[in-house]
Design a protein around this motif. Structure first.
Motif, PDB file in Angstrom:
ATOM      1  N   ARG A  27      12.149  16.422  -7.983  1.00 34.13           N
ATOM      2  CA  ARG A  27      12.023  15.158  -8.717  1.00 34.13           C
ATOM      3  C   ARG A  27      10.942  14.314  -8.048  1.00 34.13           C
ATOM      4  O   ARG A  27      10.985  14.076  -6.839  1.00 34.13           O
ATOM      5  CB  ARG A  27      13.346  14.412  -8.734  1.00 34.13           C
ATOM      6  CG  ARG A  27      13.243  13.015  -9.346  1.00 34.13           C
ATOM      7  CD  ARG A  27      14.578  12.291  -9.327  1.00 34.13           C
ATOM      8  NE  ARG A  27      15.371  12.617 -10.491  1.00 34.13           N
ATOM      9  CZ  ARG A  27      16.659  12.300 -10.632  1.00 34.13           C
ATOM     10  NH1 ARG A  27      17.298  11.702  -9.642  1.00 34.13           N
ATOM     11  NH2 ARG A  27      17.308  12.598 -11.735  1.00 34.13           N
ATOM     12  N   LEU A  28       9.978  13.865  -8.817  1.00 30.25           N
ATOM     13  CA  LEU A  28       8.879  13.055  -8.291  1.00 30.25           C
ATOM     14  C   LEU A  28       9.262  11.581  -8.283  1.00 30.25           C
ATOM     15  O   LEU A  28      10.222  11.182  -8.952  1.00 30.25           O
ATOM     16  CB  LEU A  28       7.626  13.285  -9.141  1.00 30.25           C
ATOM     17  CG  LEU A  28       7.112  14.734  -9.184  1.00 30.25           C
ATOM     18  CD1 LEU A  28       5.871  14.836 -10.049  1.00 30.25           C
ATOM     19  CD2 LEU A  28       6.834  15.264  -7.798  1.00 30.25           C
ATOM     20  N   PRO A  29       8.518  10.749  -7.560  1.00 30.85           N
ATOM     21  CA  PRO A  29       8.833   9.313  -7.545  1.00 30.85           C
ATOM     22  C   PRO A  29       8.810   8.723  -8.950  1.00 30.85           C
ATOM     23  O   PRO A  29       8.061   9.188  -9.820  1.00 30.85           O
ATOM     24  CB  PRO A  29       7.710   8.718  -6.682  1.00 30.85           C
ATOM     25  CG  PRO A  29       7.204   9.854  -5.862  1.00 30.85           C
ATOM     26  CD  PRO A  29       7.369  11.080  -6.695  1.00 30.85           C
ATOM     27  N   THR A  30       9.630   7.700  -9.164  1.00 31.66           N
ATOM     28  CA  THR A  30       9.588   7.020 -10.459  1.00 31.66           C
ATOM     29  C   THR A  30       8.214   6.374 -10.641  1.00 31.66           C
ATOM     30  O   THR A  30       7.441   6.217  -9.687  1.00 31.66           O
ATOM     31  CB  THR A  30      10.662   5.930 -10.546  1.00 31.66           C
ATOM     32  OG1 THR A  30      10.346   4.911  -9.588  1.00 31.66           O
ATOM     33  CG2 THR A  30      12.047   6.506 -10.265  1.00 31.66           C
ATOM     34  N   HIS A  31       7.910   6.008 -11.873  1.00 32.21           N
ATOM     35  CA  HIS A  31       6.627   5.364 -12.138  1.00 32.21           C
ATOM     36  C   HIS A  31       6.459   4.117 -11.268  1.00 32.21           C
ATOM     37  O   HIS A  31       5.378   3.894 -10.688  1.00 32.21           O
ATOM     38  CB  HIS A  31       6.520   4.971 -13.621  1.00 32.21           C
ATOM     39  CG  HIS A  31       6.359   6.136 -14.550  1.00 32.21           C
ATOM     40  ND1 HIS A  31       7.248   7.172 -14.596  1.00 32.21           N
ATOM     41  CD2 HIS A  31       5.390   6.419 -15.468  1.00 32.21           C
ATOM     42  CE1 HIS A  31       6.853   8.054 -15.502  1.00 32.21           C
ATOM     43  NE2 HIS A  31       5.726   7.614 -16.049  1.00 32.21           N
ATOM     44  N   ARG A  32       7.516   3.312 -11.167  1.00 30.39           N
ATOM     45  CA  ARG A  32       7.401   2.073 -10.373  1.00 30.39           C
ATOM     46  C   ARG A  32       7.288   2.377  -8.884  1.00 30.39           C
ATOM     47  O   ARG A  32       6.550   1.699  -8.158  1.00 30.39           O
ATOM     48  CB  ARG A  32       8.595   1.163 -10.655  1.00 30.39           C
ATOM     49  CG  ARG A  32       8.603   0.638 -12.094  1.00 30.39           C
ATOM     50  CD  ARG A  32       9.578  -0.512 -12.288  1.00 30.39           C
ATOM     51  NE  ARG A  32       9.544  -0.972 -13.662  1.00 30.39           N
ATOM     52  CZ  ARG A  32       8.628  -1.799 -14.156  1.00 30.39           C
ATOM     53  NH1 ARG A  32       7.671  -2.261 -13.357  1.00 30.39           N
ATOM     54  NH2 ARG A  32       8.665  -2.178 -15.412  1.00 30.39           N
ATOM     55  N   ALA A  33       8.002   3.402  -8.422  1.00 26.05           N
ATOM     56  CA  ALA A  33       7.883   3.770  -7.015  1.00 26.05           C
ATOM     57  C   ALA A  33       6.470   4.250  -6.705  1.00 26.05           C
ATOM     58  O   ALA A  33       5.910   3.943  -5.637  1.00 26.05           O
ATOM     59  CB  ALA A  33       8.899   4.858  -6.670  1.00 26.05           C
ATOM     60  N   LEU A  34       5.875   4.982  -7.638  1.00 29.53           N
ATOM     61  CA  LEU A  34       4.506   5.466  -7.437  1.00 29.53           C
ATOM     62  C   LEU A  34       3.524   4.299  -7.390  1.00 29.53           C
ATOM     63  O   LEU A  34       2.569   4.319  -6.596  1.00 29.53           O
ATOM     64  CB  LEU A  34       4.124   6.444  -8.556  1.00 29.53           C
ATOM     65  CG  LEU A  34       2.798   7.178  -8.375  1.00 29.53           C
ATOM     66  CD1 LEU A  34       2.848   8.076  -7.137  1.00 29.53           C
ATOM     67  CD2 LEU A  34       2.470   8.015  -9.612  1.00 29.53           C
ATOM     68  N   THR A  35       3.762   3.274  -8.207  1.00 26.73           N
ATOM     69  CA  THR A  35       2.859   2.116  -8.181  1.00 26.73           C
ATOM     70  C   THR A  35       2.906   1.426  -6.827  1.00 26.73           C
ATOM     71  O   THR A  35       1.878   0.974  -6.319  1.00 26.73           O
ATOM     72  CB  THR A  35       3.229   1.103  -9.285  1.00 26.73           C
ATOM     73  OG1 THR A  35       4.535   0.572  -9.049  1.00 26.73           O
ATOM     74  CG2 THR A  35       3.170   1.741 -10.660  1.00 26.73           C
ATOM     75  N   ARG A  36       4.100   1.356  -6.241  1.00 20.14           N
ATOM     76  CA  ARG A  36       4.214   0.706  -4.934  1.00 20.14           C
ATOM     77  C   ARG A  36       3.592   1.560  -3.836  1.00 20.14           C
ATOM     78  O   ARG A  36       2.866   1.060  -2.972  1.00 20.14           O
ATOM     79  CB  ARG A  36       5.692   0.433  -4.610  1.00 20.14           C
ATOM     80  CG  ARG A  36       6.341  -0.624  -5.486  1.00 20.14           C
ATOM     81  CD  ARG A  36       7.685  -1.047  -4.917  1.00 20.14           C
ATOM     82  NE  ARG A  36       8.636   0.070  -4.871  1.00 20.14           N
ATOM     83  CZ  ARG A  36       9.471   0.384  -5.857  1.00 20.14           C
ATOM     84  NH1 ARG A  36       9.464  -0.319  -6.969  1.00 20.14           N
ATOM     85  NH2 ARG A  36      10.299   1.400  -5.730  1.00 20.14           N
ATOM     86  N   GLU A  37       3.886   2.880  -3.869  1.00 24.82           N
ATOM     87  CA  GLU A  37       3.377   3.761  -2.818  1.00 24.82           C
ATOM     88  C   GLU A  37       1.856   3.842  -2.828  1.00 24.82           C
ATOM     89  O   GLU A  37       1.224   3.896  -1.762  1.00 24.82           O
ATOM     90  CB  GLU A  37       3.959   5.167  -3.005  1.00 24.82           C
ATOM     91  CG  GLU A  37       5.449   5.282  -2.737  1.00 24.82           C
ATOM     92  CD  GLU A  37       5.971   6.675  -3.058  1.00 24.82           C
ATOM     93  OE1 GLU A  37       5.130   7.584  -3.297  1.00 24.82           O
ATOM     94  OE2 GLU A  37       7.200   6.869  -3.072  1.00 24.82           O
ATOM     95  N   ARG A  38       1.270   3.896  -4.018  1.00 19.36           N
ATOM     96  CA  ARG A  38      -0.176   4.136  -4.128  1.00 19.36           C
ATOM     97  C   ARG A  38      -0.973   2.882  -4.471  1.00 19.36           C
ATOM     98  O   ARG A  38      -2.195   2.968  -4.627  1.00 19.36           O
ATOM     99  CB  ARG A  38      -0.430   5.226  -5.181  1.00 19.36           C
ATOM    100  CG  ARG A  38       0.255   6.549  -4.889  1.00 19.36           C
ATOM    101  CD  ARG A  38      -0.121   7.104  -3.513  1.00 19.36           C
ATOM    102  NE  ARG A  38       0.528   8.374  -3.257  1.00 19.36           N
ATOM    103  CZ  ARG A  38      -0.079   9.547  -3.339  1.00 19.36           C
ATOM    104  NH1 ARG A  38      -1.356   9.615  -3.681  1.00 19.36           N
ATOM    105  NH2 ARG A  38       0.589  10.653  -3.076  1.00 19.36           N
ATOM    106  N   ARG A  39      -0.267   1.761  -4.639  1.00 13.79           N
ATOM    107  CA  ARG A  39      -0.923   0.479  -4.948  1.00 13.79           C
ATOM    108  C   ARG A  39      -1.788   0.614  -6.210  1.00 13.79           C
ATOM    109  O   ARG A  39      -2.969   0.311  -6.227  1.00 13.79           O
ATOM    110  CB  ARG A  39      -1.757   0.002  -3.764  1.00 13.79           C
ATOM    111  CG  ARG A  39      -0.943  -0.234  -2.494  1.00 13.79           C
ATOM    112  CD  ARG A  39      -1.828  -0.625  -1.347  1.00 13.79           C
ATOM    113  NE  ARG A  39      -2.534  -1.883  -1.629  1.00 13.79           N
ATOM    114  CZ  ARG A  39      -3.658  -2.263  -1.034  1.00 13.79           C
ATOM    115  NH1 ARG A  39      -4.215  -1.471  -0.128  1.00 13.79           N
ATOM    116  NH2 ARG A  39      -4.229  -3.420  -1.344  1.00 13.79           N
ATOM    117  N   ILE A  40      -1.146   1.090  -7.257  1.00 12.74           N
ATOM    118  CA  ILE A  40      -1.823   1.262  -8.540  1.00 12.74           C
ATOM    119  C   ILE A  40      -1.027   0.535  -9.615  1.00 12.74           C
ATOM    120  O   ILE A  40       0.130   0.165  -9.411  1.00 12.74           O
ATOM    121  CB  ILE A  40      -1.970   2.749  -8.921  1.00 12.74           C
ATOM    122  CG1 ILE A  40      -0.596   3.437  -8.931  1.00 12.74           C
ATOM    123  CG2 ILE A  40      -2.913   3.469  -7.966  1.00 12.74           C
ATOM    124  CD1 ILE A  40      -0.623   4.895  -9.373  1.00 12.74           C
TER     125      ILE A  40
END
Length: 444
Positions: A27-40
């Protein structure tokens, strides 16, 4: 710390998935988790996962997240056949062969070897075939309700080449191609290769949503409509006469080309008239002998409106010049002497028997199938992810196709397509019961 670029994130995930660093099912990070991790931005995160899904590397589950795709069976545009155990049954492709077919081929080759025309087989056939070979196909098609002149027939190396030649020569990049929301996977390959804008038509239990098709044609300049009106792949429907007449009326009203695929039409002994018969001026009818004779016999044909014959023939010359003379000689010989007609009757009996076996083995499950079809569309429960189920089945040696292979739009149903023609008939019931056991054991 600078935000990661969109492309860099896609490439990083793709490399990790392909190397196995991110195993199948992760399972990959949620969309919101990805935004926080990658600052996108959230839209960028959505775009990342959408591109990975397009690449066939991940699958999104509404309400559950995004997972690394489990690749087993046939789950996309290209088959992946990696089995951890010796193969038990292939339910991912229909490759029907009948008793005595190998001997029939030996007889045909021996007869050709002593015929007076054997030297001619070493020469190149003209693109589209010789007129007497086209005449054999035209005569055969009378049984399918198509009365056409031999000159309107072109011979190809299989149905896929016929489809390719038609779309290559009669459409242009950017043209709109209307296709059922669930359809033959090869049409997706061709639409992509020729730069066509493929638009999905919603489907109902009995056929395409013709009101939606009409609305699409009113809203956009649809160049061509790809249709499988008789024994649809994968849903098995046979459009009735009223539906066919309405379909043709829509195409005429909006001046659309119809590309009619008759690959499985032979399984219905008395279907309504083909679309080609109702609208010969705009219908290109394509079919072949892969399902009614043998999958390795790459022999197909297209029946074309007269204004398109030269253009399609030129496309065949460009792609491969023409069909091999030896294959054409064997195929037209079998068409002319009744061999193909006899095999078609056998196939109809075989398909009906296999559907009986499937109905018994899968009773109570969500199945959609025609009584003489070689296919079953099997719906899954909300907790059963198709790629995961396909992987579990592969572990016991059963290959299946997931809905991804057939979905032409953004909606991918939670379903499998089971091809019934390949396993020995006496083993089919056991295979389907084992398949059922595996599916029903998937925990919620």
């Amino acid at each position: 710390m600078r935000p990661s670029s969109y492309k860099a994130i896609v490439d990083e995930f793709a490399a990790s998935i392909r190397s196995g660093t991110l195993p199948a099912g992760t399972r990959l990070p949620t969309h919101r988790a990805l935004t926080r991790e990658r600052r996108i931005a959230l839209a960028t995160a959505t775009r990342v996962y959408a591109e990975l899904a397009t690449m066939g590397l991940v699958v999104g589950e509404p309400g559950r997240g995004t997972f690394v795709r489990v690749r087993s069976g046939y789950d996309g545009l290209e088959p992946s056949r990696v089995l951890p155990v010796p193969r038990v049954a292939d339910l991912s492709f229909n490759q029907p062969l009948g008793e005595g077919q190998a001997d029939r081929l030996r007889q045909s080759l021996r007869a050709l070897s002593v015929s007076g025309e054997v030297e001619a087989l070493l020469r190149q056939d003209p693109p589209g075939g010789r007129l007497h070979e086209r005449a054999v196909v035209a005569t055969y098609l009378l049984e399918r309700g198509i009365d056409t002149a031999p000159a309107n027939v072109v011979i190809t190396s299989g149905t896929q080449q016929a489809l390719d030649a038609v779309l290559r020569s009669l459409t242009r990049p950017g043209d709109v191609l209307a296709v059922d929301a669930l359809s033959y996977p090869g049409i997706k390959l061709l639409a992509s290769a020729h730069g066509l804008d493929m638009v999905s038509i919603p489907v109902t239990e009995k056929g395409p949503d013709l009101a939606a098709l009409d609305s699409l044609c009113r809203a956009r300049p649809v160049r061509a409509i790809y249709a499988i009106p008789t024994l649809h792949n994968p849903l098995g429907w046979v459009l009735d006469t009223e539906q066919r007449e309405r379909f043709v009326a829509i195409a005429r009203s909006h001046d659309c080309l119809i590309v009619e695929d008759g690959t499985y039409a032979f399984l219905d002994a008395s279907p309504p008239p083909p679309l080609h018969t109702l609208a010969p001026e705009r219908t290109c009818y394509v079919a072949g002998l892969s399902k009614n004779a043998a999958p390795g016999l790459r022999f197909g044909f297209a029946v074309l409106p007269r204004p398109h014959i030269e253009t399609v023939t030129r496309s065949l010359r460009l792609a491969a010049w023409g069909a091999p003379g030896l294959i054409t000689a064997v195929a037209t010989g079998w068409l002319a002497d009744g061999t193909v007609a006899r095999w078609e009757r056998d196939r109809r009996d075989d398909a009906a028997a296999r559907q009986d076996i499937a109905r018994t083995a899968l009773a109570g499950m969500s199945c959609t199938a025609h009584p003489v079809s070689y296919m079953v569309w099997l719906g899954l429960e909300p907790h059963q992810r198709p790629d995961h189920v396909a992987a579990l089945l592969a572990e016991v040696g059963i290959l299946v196709s997931t809905a991804d292979a057939f979905a032409t739009g953004s909606h991918h149903p939670r379903a499998l397509r089971l091809a019934l023609a390949t396993p020995p008939r006496e083993e089919l019931g056991l295979v389907l019961r084992r398949l059922r056991e595996v599916i029903e054991a998937v925990p919620p």
